[in-house]
Design a protein around this motif. Structure first.
Motif, PDB file in Angstrom:
ATOM      1  N   LEU A 661      -8.166  12.024  12.159  1.00 30.36           N
ATOM      2  CA  LEU A 661      -7.065  11.715  11.247  1.00 30.36           C
ATOM      3  C   LEU A 661      -5.746  11.585  11.994  1.00 30.36           C
ATOM      4  O   LEU A 661      -4.886  10.776  11.621  1.00 30.36           O
ATOM      5  N   LYS A 662      -5.573  12.372  13.042  1.00 29.71           N
ATOM      6  CA  LYS A 662      -4.339  12.290  13.842  1.00 29.71           C
ATOM      7  C   LYS A 662      -4.251  10.924  14.530  1.00 29.71           C
ATOM      8  O   LYS A 662      -3.179  10.308  14.570  1.00 29.71           O
ATOM      9  N   VAL A 663      -5.382  10.445  15.047  1.00 24.94           N
ATOM     10  CA  VAL A 663      -5.414   9.114  15.671  1.00 24.94           C
ATOM     11  C   VAL A 663      -5.049   8.055  14.639  1.00 24.94           C
ATOM     12  O   VAL A 663      -4.235   7.152  14.899  1.00 24.94           O
ATOM     13  N   LEU A 664      -5.656   8.143  13.433  1.00 23.57           N
ATOM     14  CA  LEU A 664      -5.361   7.183  12.369  1.00 23.57           C
ATOM     15  C   LEU A 664      -3.890   7.241  11.977  1.00 23.57           C
ATOM     16  O   LEU A 664      -3.235   6.202  11.815  1.00 23.57           O
ATOM     17  N   SER A 665      -3.347   8.460  11.847  1.00 21.08           N
ATOM     18  CA  SER A 665      -1.953   8.620  11.447  1.00 21.08           C
ATOM     19  C   SER A 665      -1.001   8.024  12.483  1.00 21.08           C
ATOM     20  O   SER A 665      -0.045   7.327  12.132  1.00 21.08           O
ATOM     21  N   ASP A 666      -1.274   8.281  13.772  1.00 21.30           N
ATOM     22  CA  ASP A 666      -0.419   7.739  14.841  1.00 21.30           C
ATOM     23  C   ASP A 666      -0.479   6.212  14.870  1.00 21.30           C
ATOM     24  O   ASP A 666       0.541   5.534  15.059  1.00 21.30           O
ATOM     25  N   PHE A 667      -1.694   5.677  14.690  1.00 24.76           N
ATOM     26  CA  PHE A 667      -1.848   4.221  14.669  1.00 24.76           C
ATOM     27  C   PHE A 667      -1.077   3.621  13.495  1.00 24.76           C
ATOM     28  O   PHE A 667      -0.352   2.627  13.654  1.00 24.76           O
ATOM     29  N   ARG A 668      -1.221   4.219  12.328  1.00 27.62           N
ATOM     30  CA  ARG A 668      -0.513   3.734  11.134  1.00 27.62           C
ATOM     31  C   ARG A 668       0.990   3.787  11.350  1.00 27.62           C
ATOM     32  O   ARG A 668       1.720   2.852  10.968  1.00 27.62           O
ATOM     33  N   GLU A 669       1.490   4.866  11.978  1.00 26.97           N
ATOM     34  CA  GLU A 669       2.918   5.000  12.213  1.00 26.97           C
ATOM     35  C   GLU A 669       3.418   3.907  13.163  1.00 26.97           C
ATOM     36  O   GLU A 669       4.505   3.349  12.969  1.00 26.97           O
ATOM     37  N   SER A 670       2.625   3.563  14.174  1.00 29.57           N
ATOM     38  CA  SER A 670       2.998   2.483  15.106  1.00 29.57           C
ATOM     39  C   SER A 670       3.039   1.147  14.380  1.00 29.57           C
ATOM     40  O   SER A 670       3.950   0.328  14.593  1.00 29.57           O
ATOM     41  N   VAL A 671       2.063   0.922  13.511  1.00 28.60           N
ATOM     42  CA  VAL A 671       2.025  -0.329  12.743  1.00 28.60           C
ATOM     43  C   VAL A 671       3.241  -0.415  11.824  1.00 28.60           C
ATOM     44  O   VAL A 671       3.884  -1.478  11.724  1.00 28.60           O
ATOM     45  N   ARG A 672       3.579   0.685  11.152  1.00 28.78           N
ATOM     46  CA  ARG A 672       4.734   0.711  10.259  1.00 28.78           C
ATOM     47  C   ARG A 672       6.031   0.422  11.022  1.00 28.78           C
ATOM     48  O   ARG A 672       6.926  -0.277  10.534  1.00 28.78           O
ATOM     49  N   LYS A 673       6.121   0.959  12.227  1.00 32.76           N
ATOM     50  CA  LYS A 673       7.325   0.746  13.033  1.00 32.76           C
ATOM     51  C   LYS A 673       7.502  -0.739  13.358  1.00 32.76           C
ATOM     52  O   LYS A 673       8.591  -1.305  13.211  1.00 32.76           O
ATOM     53  N   ALA A 675       6.114  -3.252  11.722  1.00 32.50           N
ATOM     54  CA  ALA A 675       6.310  -3.995  10.472  1.00 32.50           C
ATOM     55  C   ALA A 675       7.757  -3.894  10.000  1.00 32.50           C
ATOM     56  O   ALA A 675       8.316  -4.860   9.485  1.00 32.50           O
ATOM     57  N   ARG A 676       8.378  -2.717  10.173  1.00 29.02           N
ATOM     58  CA  ARG A 676       9.788  -2.563   9.778  1.00 29.02           C
ATOM     59  C   ARG A 676      10.690  -3.393  10.675  1.00 29.02           C
ATOM     60  O   ARG A 676      11.640  -4.024  10.204  1.00 29.02           O
ATOM     61  N   THR A 681       6.737  -7.084   5.070  1.00 29.97           N
ATOM     62  CA  THR A 681       6.585  -6.192   3.904  1.00 29.97           C
ATOM     63  C   THR A 681       5.126  -6.038   3.487  1.00 29.97           C
ATOM     64  O   THR A 681       4.737  -4.980   2.967  1.00 29.97           O
ATOM     65  N   GLU A 682       4.312  -7.092   3.680  1.00 34.63           N
ATOM     66  CA  GLU A 682       2.904  -6.991   3.276  1.00 34.63           C
ATOM     67  C   GLU A 682       2.191  -5.876   4.040  1.00 34.63           C
ATOM     68  O   GLU A 682       1.382  -5.127   3.467  1.00 34.63           O
ATOM     69  N   VAL A 683       2.479  -5.749   5.324  1.00 33.96           N
ATOM     70  CA  VAL A 683       1.848  -4.706   6.138  1.00 33.96           C
ATOM     71  C   VAL A 683       2.333  -3.325   5.707  1.00 33.96           C
ATOM     72  O   VAL A 683       1.552  -2.370   5.624  1.00 33.96           O
ATOM     73  N   LEU A 684       3.622  -3.211   5.418  1.00 33.35           N
ATOM     74  CA  LEU A 684       4.163  -1.932   4.944  1.00 33.35           C
ATOM     75  C   LEU A 684       3.505  -1.515   3.625  1.00 33.35           C
ATOM     76  O   LEU A 684       3.198  -0.335   3.412  1.00 33.35           O
ATOM     77  N   GLN A 685       3.260  -2.486   2.754  1.00 41.89           N
ATOM     78  CA  GLN A 685       2.600  -2.202   1.483  1.00 41.89           C
ATOM     79  C   GLN A 685       1.167  -1.724   1.702  1.00 41.89           C
ATOM     80  O   GLN A 685       0.696  -0.803   1.028  1.00 41.89           O
ATOM     81  N   LEU A 686       0.473  -2.343   2.659  1.00 37.70           N
ATOM     82  CA  LEU A 686      -0.892  -1.915   2.977  1.00 37.70           C
ATOM     83  C   LEU A 686      -0.912  -0.485   3.533  1.00 37.70           C
ATOM     84  O   LEU A 686      -1.805   0.307   3.218  1.00 37.70           O
TER      85      LEU A 686
END
Length: 819
Positions: A661-673, A675-676, A681-686
């Motif tokens: 879950l930590k790996v998934l969370s870190d990956f998601r946080e990088s993607v959000r960064k 995307a911002r 916005t589509e990626v942020l919504q996902l």
């Protein structure tokens, strides 16, 4: 005893005449390197003379000489010089403080008494168990969970060696009557009586039932009987109507079955009164308690109540009970009458070393309580006339037709209710026990009679040292009772709340006071559990932050010192509360305050973009977890917090899945960064969908914090889905309120617009029910009866007219500008 034993071959005279102190030191060090120079505690003459040659301690490289010098200096008896002051300083023991000691509320004295076991650290404890003839309800849970909490605290917190014995009452008037009734009703059903027969039998059974209702004075019991009678009446009407109208057979049979179900209590009593004496098979009386005992144990297991060390059943102790009764007779405190044996309360009370009614002396002579203690099957006029005094109670009851029986010197019979506990507890725990526990309503006559007959048997006055009685449990202020049929079974309660939540509710109240089981009570427990769980999850997140082995020890600043000082104060307060009659209510409040302070500290650190102190947070979380384990609110080996997935899960979910879950969370946080930064916005919504919809279905909560790493928490799936539904509900309510407010505003604006359109000349003309004449401007001059309007009325209407004139002018102006 010499500190140094110089060899005669060693010319210490050379040292006495050597002017070079350095040379003397070297020689001394060389000599001492091969000898024991700390053999004793008093210096010899040689030690004294050589010691006085040296004006200062030898250099550090002369290890042996230096060690010798320091030893002699410490023992040198000089007074006033520098060497003479080098002695061991005196030590004063700290004054210390008086720690609180455990005190328990003892029903024998009605006060809190210092708890002192009779046999060192061992605590012998007997608890009255259930009478097993029906489902266990929350009234039972009140007693057994409370005693489980007390037992665990005495064992795990105060470290007593507790030996816990409990009984099962499987021979009793209630069991005998219920077993017969169930058997007779089942036989009745198996005969499949016609609808007309059911109708006739229910009407026959209703007669004595209504007579019983009329005689009942107890308001709660009367209300219960009235409810039953109303239910029967409601089912009687349709069946009588169907029979009279000659409705279809299928409809009549269906209505007959409805009536049979509603009237089963009335019918059971009626059948038992007619045929109960014909039920003679002993197995009929054992099947019912055996079934309900099994259900009781299942309920206790579901509630996480520890099993007793010893469990006794009345049916297995009849020989011991007979011997117990015989000895009471031999000691002169009982008498036989028509095959029954009774306890002579008058003789016991007048005995020099005994006292009857130790627990509730004011209740002695209460005929209602005494008859309830004897049982429904044992209070006929003939049986009451067998006694020398109405205060006397049955030790052994002669069995009548339709009752189970065992052999005895007085003929076929069965044990009295009170004697069961005395004989079984005496067999296991002997002539005196430390603690006897039971529900508050057992104090008189049950426990007072237990005390009397046991002390008559053992010929002592201390069969029980501490009597503990748990408080009642009520539903909306009414006592929960099987006989009143206003009870919630343990299974029903567990369908609404978890065993932990029920236990927390009990912990949040005093064990000896009345507890009202209500939605508010359980809501408080649920909120408390959630409050603690969020703290544990936050601490786990703090401890998961990457850190090397030395980095976990961080410098303490003022905030850490303050929180730690409060931590120790709270621990001391918890100890004081537990010593004060095991006050879990105050204990839980102290724990709540500790979590609140810790949350404030965490928030303060995070607002400053700083990590909270790991070791301090870990210490507090470990302490709270350990206390909850002590109370039985947490099972399992996880060091911090509630087990993920419930107490029944043995897999360490935290350790297993958190790395992924930590790996998934870190990956998601990088993607959000990214995307911002790129405004995708589509990626942020996902990413939000993953957080809000996907992971909660798996029992995972992600918490995004601006400028800080995403927090990952493992939470029960049901909890997360409930939170999500509540959040959606709140959002929908907020949206609906917003829409309603907008609609209301629009309606007000439309109403205002409609009002603005009205010319002041027309505003009163339509009110013909109030006015009959108007002037040229449309202003009313006469009321509906043709009378002139008063000055006061005119003044009031003039204000309204002027306001409308202004409003209409505003409307005209707006339209003109719009055009």
């Amino acid at each position: 005893m010499c500190a140094v034993l110089f060899s005669t071959a060693f010319d210490y005279g050379f040292l006495l005449h050597t002017s070079e102190e350095a040379t003397a030191t070297v020689a001394l060090n060389e000599y001492l390197s091969s000898r024991s120079y700390l053999a004793g505690f008093s210096p010899s003459r040689v030690d004294q003379e050589v010691f006085e040659l040296l004006h200062r301690p030898p250099a550090p490289q002369h290890v042996h000489a230096l060690r010798w010098y320091r030893h002699i200096a410490a023992l040198h008896p000089g007074d006033g010089d520098l060497k003479g002051k080098r002695v061991q300083h005196p030590w004063a023991a700290p004054a210390g403080s008086n720690l609180p000691k455990l005190r328990l509320y003892n029903s024998l004295t009605r006060t809190k008494e210092l708890f002192v076991p009779q046999n060192g650290n061992k605590v012998s404890w007997y608890c009255c168990g259930p009478t097993v003839y029906d489902a266990s309800h929350m009234g039972h849970a009140r007693s057994y969970i409370s005693f489980d909490i007390l037992r665990r605290i005495l064992m795990n917190y105060f470290q007593y060696d507790v030996f816990y014995c409990m009984n099962i009452t499987d021979i009793d008037d209630k069991i005998i009557r219920r077993a017969r009734q169930n058997y007779l009703l089942e036989q009745y059903r198996e005969k499949k009586p016609a609808a007309a027969q059911v109708l006739q039998d229910v009407l026959s059974a209703r007669g004595p039932f209504q007579a019983k209702l009329a005689e009942t004075t107890d308001p709660d019991k009367k209300q219960m009987l009235e409810r039953l009678d109303s239910a029967v009446a409601a089912a009687l009407g349709p069946l009588q109507g169907a029979v009279e109208s000659k409705a279809g057979e299928a409809d009549i049979q269906r209505l007959a079955q409805v009536l049979l179900e509603k009237a089963k209590d009335l019918l059971s009593d009626w059948l038992d009164a007619q045929f109960g004496s014909q039920v003679t098979e002993n197995s009929i009386f054992s099947l019912l308690p055996k079934f309900w005992e099994g259900e009781y144990h299942n309920d206790m297991d579901a509630l996480n109540v520890l099993p007793p060390d010893v469990l006794t059943r009345v049916s297995e102790y009849c020989p011991e009970i007979v011997d117990f009764v015989k000895k009471i007779l031999d000691n002169g405190f009982g008498y036989e009458s028509n095959g029954s044996v009774y306890f002579d309360t008058a003789k016991f009370a007048t005995s020099q070393k005994h006292l009857y009614g130790k627990l509730v002396p004011e209740a002695v002579g209460d005929m209602k309580a005494l008859q309830e203690g004897e049982g429904d099957l044992s209070v006929s006029a003939d049986q009451l006339s067998e006694k020398r005094s109405q205060n006397d109670f049955a030790l052994w009851k002669a069995s009548k037709p339709g009752e189970p029986s065992w052999d005895s010197p007085w003929g076929k019979g069965r044990p009295g209710w009170h004697i069961e506990c005395s004989a079984m507890a005496g067999s296991i725990l002997g002539e005196s026990m430390d603690i006897h526990g039971g529900g508050f309503d057992l104090r008189f006559p049950h426990h007072d009679n237990e005390l009397a007959q046991s002390e008559a048997y053992f010929e002592n006055d201390h069969w029980v040292r501490y009597f503990l009685h748990t408080g009642h449990l009520t539903i909306a202020g009414c006592k929960m009772s099987k006989s009143l049929k206003n009870f919630i079974t343990i299974k029903d309660a567990l369908a609404k709340n978890t065993a932990r939540q029920l236990r927390l509710a009990f912990l949040m109240h005093s064990w000896k006071d009345t507890l009202d089981y209500s939605s508010n009570t359980m809501e408080s427990a649920v909120h408390y559990e959630k409050f603690l769980n969020e703290f544990f999850l936050n601490v786990k997140d703090i401890l998961r932050a990457p850190c090397d082995i030395t980095g976990q020890f961080e410098k303490w600043e003022a905030a850490e010192m303050e929180l730690n000082e409060s931590f120790y104060e709270r621990k001391a307060a918890v100890h004081a509360a537990l010593c004060d009659n095991v006050d879990t209510r105050s204990t839980m409040e102290e724990m709540r305050a500790l979590v609140t302070q810790s949350n404030t500290y965490i928030a303060s650190r995070k607002s400053s973009k700083l990590q909270p102190n790991r070791m301090l947070m870990k210490s507090i979380a470990l302490y709270l977890t350990d206390m909850l384990k002590t109370f039985g609110a947490i099972e399992g080996s996880e060091p911090i917090g509630f087990p993920v997935g419930g107490d029944g899960h043995h897999v360490d979910m935290e350790t297993t899945v958190m790395p992924y879950l930590k790996v998934l969370s870190d990956f998601r946080e990088s993607v959000r960064k990214i995307a911002r930064e790129q405004n995708v916005t589509e990626v942020l919504q996902l990413c939000d969908v993953v957080r809000n919809d996907t992971l909660p279905e798996l029992g995972v909560r992600l918490e995004d914090h601006e400028g800080l790493p995403t927090v990952v928490k493992l939470v029960d799936k049901e909890t997360l889905l409930r939170e999500r539904n509540e959040k959606k509900k709140m959002e929908d309510e907020k949206k609906n309120k917003k829409e309603e407010a907008a609609k209301k505003k629009q309606e007000q604006e439309l109403a205002k617009l409609a009002k603005m359109k009205i010319s002041p000349c027309d505003m009163f003309r339509s009110e013909t029910d109030k006015y009959s004449s108007f002037d040229e401007t449309g202003f009313p001059t006469h009321d509906v009866e043709g009378k002139d309007l008063s000055k006061g009325q005119t003044k009031k209407l003039r204000k309204l007219h002027e306001a409308q004139e202004k409003l209409h002018q505003e409307y005209l102006q707006t339209n003109q500008n719009g055009c």
